[in-house]
Enzyme design. Structure first.
Site, PDB file in Angstrom:
ATOM      1  N   HIS A   1       0.864  -1.180   0.000  1.00  0.00           N
ATOM      2  CA  HIS A   1       0.000   0.000   0.000  1.00  0.00           C
ATOM      3  C   HIS A   1       0.898   1.226   0.000  1.00  0.00           C
ATOM      4  O   HIS A   1       1.686   1.425   0.920  1.00  0.00           O
ATOM      5  CB  HIS A   1      -0.921   0.022   1.222  1.00  0.00           C
ATOM      6  CG  HIS A   1      -1.842   1.203   1.247  1.00  0.00           C
ATOM      7  ND1 HIS A   1      -3.090   1.185   0.657  1.00  0.00           N
ATOM      8  CD2 HIS A   1      -1.691   2.451   1.768  1.00  0.00           C
ATOM      9  CE1 HIS A   1      -3.664   2.355   0.824  1.00  0.00           C
ATOM     10  NE2 HIS A   1      -2.840   3.150   1.488  1.00  0.00           N
ATOM     11  N   CYS A   2       0.800   2.029  -1.042  1.00  0.00           N
ATOM     12  CA  CYS A   2       1.684   3.182  -1.200  1.00  0.00           C
ATOM     13  C   CYS A   2       0.993   4.434  -0.671  1.00  0.00           C
ATOM     14  O   CYS A   2       0.003   4.898  -1.264  1.00  0.00           O
ATOM     15  CB  CYS A   2       2.058   3.380  -2.663  1.00  0.00           C
ATOM     16  SG  CYS A   2       3.168   4.782  -2.937  1.00  0.00           S
ATOM     17  N   PRO A   3       1.470   5.024   0.420  1.00  0.00           N
ATOM     18  CA  PRO A   3       0.826   6.242   0.941  1.00  0.00           C
ATOM     19  C   PRO A   3       1.030   7.449   0.040  1.00  0.00           C
ATOM     20  O   PRO A   3       0.258   8.405   0.104  1.00  0.00           O
ATOM     21  CB  PRO A   3       1.514   6.434   2.300  1.00  0.00           C
ATOM     22  CG  PRO A   3       2.833   5.750   2.166  1.00  0.00           C
ATOM     23  CD  PRO A   3       2.605   4.589   1.251  1.00  0.00           C
TER      24      PRO A   3
END
Length: 336
Positions: free
Chosen positions: A162-164
């Site tokens: 999950h890429c913020p």
């Protein structure tokens, strides 16, 4: 009136529900970080175009090279922003949830509902057995390479991480866009650094020393420092994902398999792995967010029947063939 899927979505995603794009765009739950990423790209480009590129227009009056630099900068930035949009606004490969656990069975004498958290299934992948874990939240057996994202609260196919920075999961359907975004950002940093350094050189030719040139064009110095710092971030990320693509691994698998000393069963050779990522058609989304929700019909009450066995003792049996008029009424109405 029947609801649409995007109106009753159970994940934490932000699905656009305004105007004509209702249900057509899906963002992650942390969309504010996407705004920060957008500013980190646009603000330095605006500074570059209004200061450095403007000065370069006067340094190349004959061949219009200054205008070429300006146009390339704008087009390259638009390309990066399009990749950012494609990465963050699409379905990354979410596996639809079930409303009930699969293969439900009735156990006689069971004190309560059966805990399915430990259930496993196995499938054959490249000659190796791969376990399919059961997801209690989504009530599905996760396909191989699928994992549940705690941020988005969805099971995602070929889950990478999950890429913020883009506010979205990186999975099967947007990994290619994510890699192109990261690598293109690295090239953009190199371009900004080189053009800012070139501008410093021209200013130094006019003022004699490097120190005077830096004081005369502080924007060039700031852009050089900015692009140098961010290049190490996106450049290292590009190299890391090139390594993962060559091995046909995800970030999640790389961390897990290294910790558990597992063998990578998805490796097809370096060239085959790169073809799989860059030369295959993007799979269609499993979710039609604009479709109407399937409504369940009321279930008839199960009858309890007394049955005498061969020893004369009676027991209560819940009939296995529960009568359901139509378990799911499928409303097949095309999306508007």
């Amino acid at each position: 009136m029947a609801s649409r899927v995007y109106q009753v979505w159970e994940g934490r995603n932000f699905i656009v529900q305004i105007f004509f794009i209702k249900g057509r765009l899906m963002f992650g739950p942390d969309t504010r970080s996407l705004v920060i990423t957008l500013l980190l790209i646009v603000v330095p480009i605006v500074i570059f175009c209004t200061t450095v590129a403007r000065n370069l227009l006067h340094e190349f009056p004959t061949y219009n090279a200054g205008y070429v630099i300006l146009v390339v900068t704008i087009l390259f930035t638009i390309y990066v922003l399009v990749l950012l949009f494609l990465t963050s606004a699409c379905d990354p490969g979410i596996v639809p949830r079930n409303s009930h656990p699969p293969d439900e069975e009735i156990f006689y004498g069971s004190p309560g509902p059966v805990d399915a958290s430990g259930l496993r299934k196995e499938v054959l992948v490249n000659g190796f057995l791969v376990k399919m874990r059961y997801c209690d939240t989504c009530k599905i057996y996760r396909p191989p390479r699928c994992s549940h994202c705690s941020e988005c609260d969805n099971c995602v196919e070929r889950f990478d991480h999950h890429c913020p920075w883009v506010g979205q999961c990186i999975g099967l359907r947007n990994y290619r866009y994510f890699f192109l975004l990261v690598s293109s950002s690295a090239l953009l940093c190199i371009f900004l650094f080189a053009m800012s350094a070139l501008n410093i050189k021209f200013v130094m030719n006019d003022h004699g020393t490097l120190w005077k040139a830096m004081k005369e064009s502080p924007a060039s110095v700031i852009l050089m420092v900015y692009s140098f710092i961010f290049f190490w971030f996106v450049g290292a990320l590009t190299c890391f994902h090139l390594y993962l693509i060559g091995r046909n691994q995800t970030t999640y698998e790389n961390c897990r398999d290294r910790a558990l000393n597992r063998r990578n069963v998805y490796d097809r050779g370096c060239s085959g792995n790169f073809r799989e990522v860059f030369c295959t058609k993007t799979k269609s989304s499993r979710n039609n967010f604009r479709a109407y929700v399937q409504e369940e019909m009321p279930m008839r009450v199960a009858r309890e029947v007394k049955i005498d066995d061969s020893e004369g003792d009676s027991r209560t049996k819940v009939q296995d063939n529960l009568e359901i008029d139509n378990n799911l009424l499928k409303i097949d109405i095309p999306s508007l």
